[in-house]
Design an enzyme around this catalytic site. Structure first.
Site, PDB file in Angstrom:
ATOM      1  N   GLY A 355       0.851  -1.186   0.000  1.00  0.00           N
ATOM      2  CA  GLY A 355       0.000   0.000   0.000  1.00  0.00           C
ATOM      3  C   GLY A 355       0.879   1.226   0.000  1.00  0.00           C
ATOM      4  O   GLY A 355       2.093   1.135  -0.184  1.00  0.00           O
ATOM      5  N   GLY A 356       0.261   2.376   0.235  1.00  0.00           N
ATOM      6  CA  GLY A 356       0.996   3.632   0.220  1.00  0.00           C
ATOM      7  C   GLY A 356       2.113   3.627   1.253  1.00  0.00           C
ATOM      8  O   GLY A 356       3.149   4.242   1.080  1.00  0.00           O
ATOM      9  N   GLY A 358       3.941   1.015   2.240  1.00  0.00           N
ATOM     10  CA  GLY A 358       5.022   0.072   2.014  1.00  0.00           C
ATOM     11  C   GLY A 358       4.481  -1.328   1.758  1.00  0.00           C
ATOM     12  O   GLY A 358       3.383  -1.478   1.234  1.00  0.00           O
ATOM     13  N   GLU A 359       5.237  -2.341   2.147  1.00  0.00           N
ATOM     14  CA  GLU A 359       4.839  -3.710   1.833  1.00  0.00           C
ATOM     15  C   GLU A 359       4.609  -4.541   3.098  1.00  0.00           C
ATOM     16  O   GLU A 359       5.173  -4.246   4.142  1.00  0.00           O
ATOM     17  CB  GLU A 359       5.944  -4.382   0.999  1.00  0.00           C
ATOM     18  CG  GLU A 359       6.047  -3.795  -0.394  1.00  0.00           C
ATOM     19  CD  GLU A 359       7.225  -4.344  -1.184  1.00  0.00           C
ATOM     20  OE1 GLU A 359       8.315  -4.512  -0.598  1.00  0.00           O
ATOM     21  OE2 GLU A 359       7.045  -4.596  -2.384  1.00  0.00           O
ATOM     22  N   VAL A 360       3.770  -5.571   2.967  1.00  0.00           N
ATOM     23  CA  VAL A 360       3.500  -6.473   4.085  1.00  0.00           C
ATOM     24  C   VAL A 360       3.907  -7.893   3.705  1.00  0.00           C
ATOM     25  O   VAL A 360       3.525  -8.383   2.642  1.00  0.00           O
ATOM     26  CB  VAL A 360       1.988  -6.554   4.413  1.00  0.00           C
ATOM     27  CG1 VAL A 360       1.798  -7.123   5.808  1.00  0.00           C
ATOM     28  CG2 VAL A 360       1.320  -5.224   4.260  1.00  0.00           C
ATOM     29  N   LYS A 374       5.353  -5.435   8.433  1.00  0.00           N
ATOM     30  CA  LYS A 374       5.161  -4.278   7.560  1.00  0.00           C
ATOM     31  C   LYS A 374       6.448  -3.497   7.449  1.00  0.00           C
ATOM     32  O   LYS A 374       7.058  -3.140   8.444  1.00  0.00           O
ATOM     33  CB  LYS A 374       4.084  -3.358   8.136  1.00  0.00           C
ATOM     34  CG  LYS A 374       2.759  -4.010   8.018  1.00  0.00           C
ATOM     35  CD  LYS A 374       1.600  -3.068   8.062  1.00  0.00           C
ATOM     36  CE  LYS A 374       0.403  -3.893   7.631  1.00  0.00           C
ATOM     37  NZ  LYS A 374      -0.852  -3.440   8.165  1.00  0.00           N
ATOM     38  N   ASP A 473      -6.790   6.597   7.113  1.00  0.00           N
ATOM     39  CA  ASP A 473      -7.230   5.752   6.000  1.00  0.00           C
ATOM     40  C   ASP A 473      -8.207   4.690   6.506  1.00  0.00           C
ATOM     41  O   ASP A 473      -8.036   3.507   6.266  1.00  0.00           O
ATOM     42  CB  ASP A 473      -6.014   5.122   5.309  1.00  0.00           C
ATOM     43  CG  ASP A 473      -6.347   4.628   3.906  1.00  0.00           C
ATOM     44  OD1 ASP A 473      -7.430   4.977   3.388  1.00  0.00           O
ATOM     45  OD2 ASP A 473      -5.542   3.880   3.330  1.00  0.00           O
TER      46      ASP A 473
END
Ligand SMILES: *[C@@H]1O[C@H](CO)[C@@H](O)[C@H](O)[C@H]1NC(C)=O
Ligand SMILES: *[C@@H]1O[C@H](CO)[C@@H](O)[C@H](O)[C@H]1NC(C)=O
Ligand SMILES: *[C@@H]1O[C@H](CO)[C@@H](O)[C@H](O)[C@H]1NC(C)=O
Ligand SMILES: *[C@@H]1O[C@H](CO)[C@@H](O)[C@H](O)[C@H]1NC(C)=O
Ligand SMILES: *[C@@H]1O[C@H](CO)[C@@H](O)[C@H](O)[C@H]1NC(C)=O
Ligand SMILES: *[C@@H]1O[C@H](CO)[C@@H](O)[C@H](O)[C@H]1NC(C)=O
Ligand SMILES: *[C@@H]1O[C@H](CO)[C@@H](O)[C@H](O)[C@H]1NC(C)=O
Ligand SMILES: CC(=O)N[C@H]1CO[C@H](CO)[C@@H](O)[C@@H]1O
Length: 635
Positions: A355-356, A358-360, A374, A473
């Site tokens: 997502g905005g 970063g990565e999971v 995350k 968000d």
């Protein structure tokens, strides 16, 4: 990062050795009878050269891109603002004379921007503007203006005009007129909307300048203020040196001098050099080259040590805080090694999503616990310290309605946050039939529980976290459900980590379409009440089982919030409720559906101040829930 630093600083040294020129006097002389405060510069020998204005036969002018130039009508150095007189209408038309140069466009590389004190009226616009977030309705203030002034009479023949407050984003750099948009504009500074047009101030556009930093220098002779400052490399910008104030003195950006520490009275304004001054101070003598080598080495060492210290301190603090807060679970500070092992060196097949922020990655730690890792993507405008600080704040929050944080890892390049892995999907998936069992499991009282748990989690972030955390968000796909369908809010505050410089974003920057606070379009700020708005949309999803944005609905109803608000106005709220929920519902249940609908409508109020707080929302849902569970009989 520190590895990259050394060559850059050496470059600085090289440049310093070979370049040379005289530095400007600090303040420019008056222009006519108008004083020209520092850092504004009317010539190459005074002021700061990034702050150019022109003095033409006793009047000051400010130039913008494409050859436009505007008269400066007032200057307020204390708040670092000046007002320019905008272009007038060309003859008897509704076109401003700066249409050919597309209005006021500031060079965004320069330290000026349009302040949010400007109310802008766009006139003679094309229909494309109707789709914009500006207020282009028939009641918009610009119509009142057109109707009440002779000057803008020609605009009475043009159907579309719009009103908005400037500032915040791209509007910080332009008031743009063009043939494919609006052909004229007016701007008023600090306009009181309640006044009749006849009492409005003269049109003006207020521009703010960023506090100037210490003057740039090539050698000590450029720092011509006696022994008050020292020419030294700028740690923040390779290849440049500045006259840093000596110990006991502080850079005062308003007078443009090194002032006595105690006499500096501009909070914030004087802070610029307070860390740098002592750092530079000791190094004043010796051959230039030795001096520079010394500074280079010193800075590299300082920086290296600072980062290291920060990390060590953070790691210690984290461990303490996490253990104190985590209700018996063994939360901890993970090492980079452990995290690489757990995620199979961040292998692509472990990627759960991105997502905005970063990565999971999915991972498994030694004791067999499934985790979600995350990686915060660092916004390129943020310093490492700031990111670490924000990560450390996020690492402190813990509540049963938030996705459980097992620990953090600050050892790697990107800070990692390690969460419990929640296996039962998101509220979005459940509501929209993307999970086995689907909507059937989501009974009315279960939905209310989910709403309540989510509200509790958000209220905790707003009122119990220190400092408060705004989620920014909130949406059904950020609400995770566990095996027992308990809601857990995820991704709180992460958007801050990924925040980029607002000035570089032209479209909606944060949040998700369909959930985004409409006030964001006016002032480009998100507050706790923006979370309340987004949560209101989640309540509507729970109530209607419909998606926040759905192009399968009628054009007017694509946006769920607008659709339900219309139904509320038409007193047809219950028509919007999911038929499956209504089927076989008791009259008490039907009443509570209505109550939740009205609560959602309150959360969706246009004006932030009219929306309830997350705490109030949580209490209200708790009350509704207790009615459904039969614990309270209705009054
Ligand atoms: C509005 O703008 C159009 C396009 O530039 C121009 O032709 C028209 O004359 C303008 N209207 C008025 C009333 O000036
Ligand atoms: C904007 O300002 C920068 C810095 O002074 C300058 O290099 C650049 O040429 C300017 N851009 C335009 C379009 O004038
Ligand atoms: C537009 O402005 C008018 C007048 O200020 C106001 O009554 C109206 O609610 C605004 N509409 C929108 C969509 O912001
Ligand atoms: C402006 O004048 C027009 C025409 O007289 C009228 O229809 C409109 O309601 C007025 N608008 C406002 C905001 O006063
Ligand atoms: C505009 O300038 C002010 C003053 O320096 C600054 O605080 C603000 O962040 C700037 N805004 C943008 C969008 O660049
Ligand atoms: C040096 O700093 C002192 C203390 O602020 C001030 O009084 C003096 O005028 C400064 N000297 C110059 C040349 O600016
Ligand atoms: C300036 O004064 C403040 C408090 O009065 C002090 O904490 C700070 O260290 C001083 N800074 C310098 C550069 O002397
Ligand atoms: C009409 C016009 O000349 N527009 C230009 C104004 O300046 C910007 C930035 O240099 C250009 O991108 C526009 O094309």
């Amino acid at each position: 990062m520190e590895k990259k630093m050394a060559p850059q600083l050496l470059l600085t040294a090289a440049l310093l050795l070979y370049a040379g020129c005289a530095m400007a006097a600090r303040r420019c002389g008056d222009c006519g009878s108008t004083p020209v405060p520092y850092p504004l510069s009317t010539g190459p020998d005074c002021g700061d050269q990034s702050y150019k204005v022109r003095c033409i036969s006793g009047t000051l002018r400010f130039d913008t891109l494409n050859g436009s130039s505007y008269l400066v009508t007032s200057i307020n150095p204390e708040i670092q603002r000046f007002v320019i007189s905008p272009a007038s209408f060309a003859g008897n038309t509704c076109i401003t004379t700066d249409l050919p140069s597309q209005g006021i466009q500031l060079n965004s590389s320069l330290p000026f921007n349009v302040t949010s004190s400007n109310t802008i009226l766009y006139l003679n616009c094309t229909e494309t503007l109707l789709g914009s977030p500006l207020n282009c309705t028939s009641t918009s203030l610009c119509h009142t203006y057109i109707n009440s002034t002779i000057e803008a009479a020609a605009c009475g023949n043009t159907p579309i005009c719009c009103t908005f407050r400037a500032g915040g984003s791209t509007t910080s750099y332009m008031i743009r007129v063009r043939n494919s948009g609006c052909r004229a504009y007016r701007s008023f500074v600090n306009l009181d909307y309640s006044l009749p047009v006849s009492r409005w101030p003269d049109p003006g556009v207020e521009i703010q300048w960023v506090s100037p930093r210490e003057p740039i220098c090539q050698s000590q002779t450029d720092c011509n203020d006696g022994s008050n400052s020292t020419c030294a490399p700028d740690p923040a910008r390779a290849g440049q040196s500045r006259c840093f104030c000596n110990a006991e003195l502080r850079w005062d950006p308003i007078s443009g001098t090194c002032a006595n520490n105690v006499t500096c009275q501009t909070p914030g304004g004087c802070d610029g050099s307070k860390n740098r001054a002592p750092l530079i101070a000791g190094i004043t003598s010796g051959v230039v080259a030795t001096l520079l080598a010394g500074v280079v080495g010193f800075l590299v060492y300082k920086r290296h040590r600072r980062i290291k210290e920060a990390q060590e301190r953070l790691a210690k603090e984290r461990e303490g805080i996490l253990n104190a807060n985590n209700r018996g679970k063994s939360a901890k500070v993970f090492t980079g090694k452990q995290m690489k092992k757990a995620t199979n060196n961040f292998s692509k097949d472990r990627l759960l999503g991105s997502g905005g922020y970063g990565e999971v990655f999915k991972g498994i730690i030694d004791n067999g616990t499934l985790i979600a890792v995350k990686c915060a993507k660092l916004g390129n405008t943020k310093g490492t310290d700031q990111v670490l600080n924000e990560v450390s704040i996020l690492c402190q929050v813990n509540h049963r309605s938030l996705v459980g944080l097992l620990g953090c890892c600050v050892e790697l390049e990107q800070p990692l946050m390690v969460y419990e892995y929640i296996s039962n999907g998101t509220l979005f998936e459940h509501l929209h039939g993307l999970r086995p069992g689907g909507q059937g499991l989501l009974t009315w009282s279960r939905r209310l529980s989910i709403a309540h748990q989510t509200a509790e989690g958000l209220a905790y972030l707003h009122f119990s976290a220190v400092p408060p955390i705004y989620h920014r968000d909130v949406k059904s796909s950020n609400i995770l459900l566990d095996e027992k369908l308990n809601a857990k809010v995820s991704d709180f505050g992460l958007s801050r980590l990924a925040e980029t410089d607002l000035s570089h974003i032209s479209t909606c920057a944060q949040g998700t379409l369909g959930y985004l606070d409409p006030e964001y379009y006016r002032n480009y700020q998100l507050t706790d009440k923006s979370d309340v708005y987004s949560f209101g949309v989640v309540l509507l999803e729970l109530l209607t089982s419909q998606k926040a944005i759905d192009f399968n609905r009628e054009a007017d109803d694509v946006n769920l919030a607008i659709y339900v608000q219309r139904m509320v106005e038409e007193e047809r709220l219950m028509d919007a409720v999911d038929p499956i929920l209504k089927e076989g519902a008791s009259s008490v249940e039907l009443e509570t559906m209505k109550a939740l609908g009205f609560l959602a409508a309150g959360c969706l109020e246009e004006r932030r101040q009219n929306r309830p707080s997350m705490k109030e929302v949580s209490e209200e849902i708790d009350y509704i829930l207790s009615i459904v569970k039969g614990q309270v009989s209705e009054a």
